[in-house]
Scaffold this active site. Sequence first.
Site, short mmCIF file in Angstrom:
data_model
loop_
_atom_site.label_atom_id
_atom_site.label_comp_id
_atom_site.label_asym_id
_atom_site.label_seq_id
_atom_site.Cartn_x
_atom_site.Cartn_y
_atom_site.Cartn_z
N ASN A 16 -0.70 -5.19 3.71
CA ASN A 16 -2.09 -4.78 3.46
C ASN A 16 -3.05 -5.32 4.52
O ASN A 16 -4.10 -5.86 4.22
CB ASN A 16 -2.54 -5.15 2.04
N ASP B 118 2.37 -4.32 -1.51
CA ASP B 118 1.70 -5.49 -2.10
C ASP B 118 0.19 -5.48 -1.90
O ASP B 118 -0.33 -5.15 -0.85
CB ASP B 118 2.28 -6.79 -1.57
N ASP C 188 2.15 -16.29 -1.83
CA ASP C 188 1.11 -15.24 -1.86
C ASP C 188 -0.14 -15.76 -1.14
O ASP C 188 -1.27 -15.56 -1.62
CB ASP C 188 0.80 -14.81 -3.30
O1 DOR Z 1 -4.42 -12.38 -5.12
C1 DOR Z 1 -3.94 -11.58 -4.35
N1 DOR Z 1 -4.44 -11.41 -3.11
N2 DOR Z 1 -2.90 -10.85 -4.76
C2 DOR Z 1 -2.42 -9.85 -4.02
O2 DOR Z 1 -1.49 -9.22 -4.45
C3 DOR Z 1 -3.05 -9.49 -2.73
C4 DOR Z 1 -3.74 -10.64 -2.15
C5 DOR Z 1 -4.63 -10.32 -0.97
O3 DOR Z 1 -4.20 -9.57 -0.10
O4 DOR Z 1 -5.73 -10.87 -0.88
#
Ligand code: DOR
Length: 425
Positions: A90, A148, A301
């Site tokens: 992403n 994701d 994460d």
């Molecule tokens: O808390 C999150 N932040 N969960 C995710 O799945 C994506 C991530 C982000 O890219 O900031």
Amino acid sequence: MDKVLLKNAKDIFDDAVDVLIVGNKISAIGEIHGTSDARVIDAKGATVLPGLIDMQVHLRDFAQAYKETVRTGTMAASRGGFTSIACMPNTTPCLDSLEVLEKLTEKVSESAKCKVVPIPAMTKDIAGVEVVDYKIYEDYGVVAITDDGRGVQDDKVMREVFIHAKKHNLKLMQHCEVEQISQGAPLHKGEKSDQLNVLGQTGLAESEMVKRDIDLLREIGGHYHVLHISAKESIEHVRAAKKEGLNVTCEVTPHHLLLCDEDIPGANTHYKMNPPLRGRADLVALNEALLDGTIDMITTDHAPHTEEEKSKGLEQAPFGIVGLETALALIYTNYVKSGKLSMEKLVDLMCIKPIEIFGIKNGTFKSGELADLCLVDLEKPKTVSPDEFTSKGKNTPFTDLELFGWPILTICEGKITYKDENYDF
Ligand code: DOR
């Protein structure tokens, strides 16, 4: 070839070891003398672990370099004892084409401090509509794919993802979230969301997608991995699927293991992440699943955001917290030091399983293997200080927590990638 002799270290069983590194490999482990041409590093009794692997990192970069770059993210990884990390797709532009994959690879070879494994998108722009041509990924050597940040909502699209991924030998890593159920709610549904007067989402938002995907796995086959598992219902589905012999794996973050919604101290956005911190019963189920082997690995994460973005209040601030620079100390202090897990199990969760499941090319601290390792001071406590993070993100709920088990030296393929300045190496 460069030679480094690490003297007076301890292995995970507390036995004294020296380690000789020649070039990018470990050439000997044991009691080593007489290597006058080697640079000698005195470990002074610190413990040597294999370099850690994190299968879920948001490296940002490209148009989001203000949040993190390949350089700062991999520096943070090295400071956290990691030698291999996965890059989630992403980014902006999204990691969904050969062009962007090549762009990432170029950045990595120019500036990365550790190994970076790209995990590109399942669907174009992670929009959940159009399946990417996976032949491109297969030819590029990709091991796994994910959207994701989002889960694939449409059942038909997900079926196609399964079919094509199987054909091209790609493992699936799903961010499980049925958006119709979660409604993008910032917190788990419970007393805390009521108290703070914000929308809450139940664990079903996650587990309903886990359930759908396990049904597809049973029918189509392949390998399915649940990212950042958080809900007790999801654990039950994964446990049952494993019992059935399906090829399913899952991971958990340190924050979901250690915190639940009761710990959220008011409208503090450093406790807002996706999936959200769930209820006490979920936390108990995750910890049971960690101990009984239902959970395969720990990932962070790592999701850096700026202070300005995080200051927008619970509803508007983006989801996510950083994790690379605190993961090892959090897990060591709360599980190994407290006697719940062995150091061997920690290494299994944070290094061996990612290698076994995703084929990551990382050493496991054996002679003849890649010299990926991290040296950890198990004796000296230190508090979490976001000001000291090398990540651009300072968004952590663990500020000021005193922890043990901090990395003091990281070596990636024979090169020193992190050194704590307070130690005289
Ligand atoms: O808390 C999150 N932040 N969960 C995710 O799945 C994506 C991530 C982000 O890219 O900031």
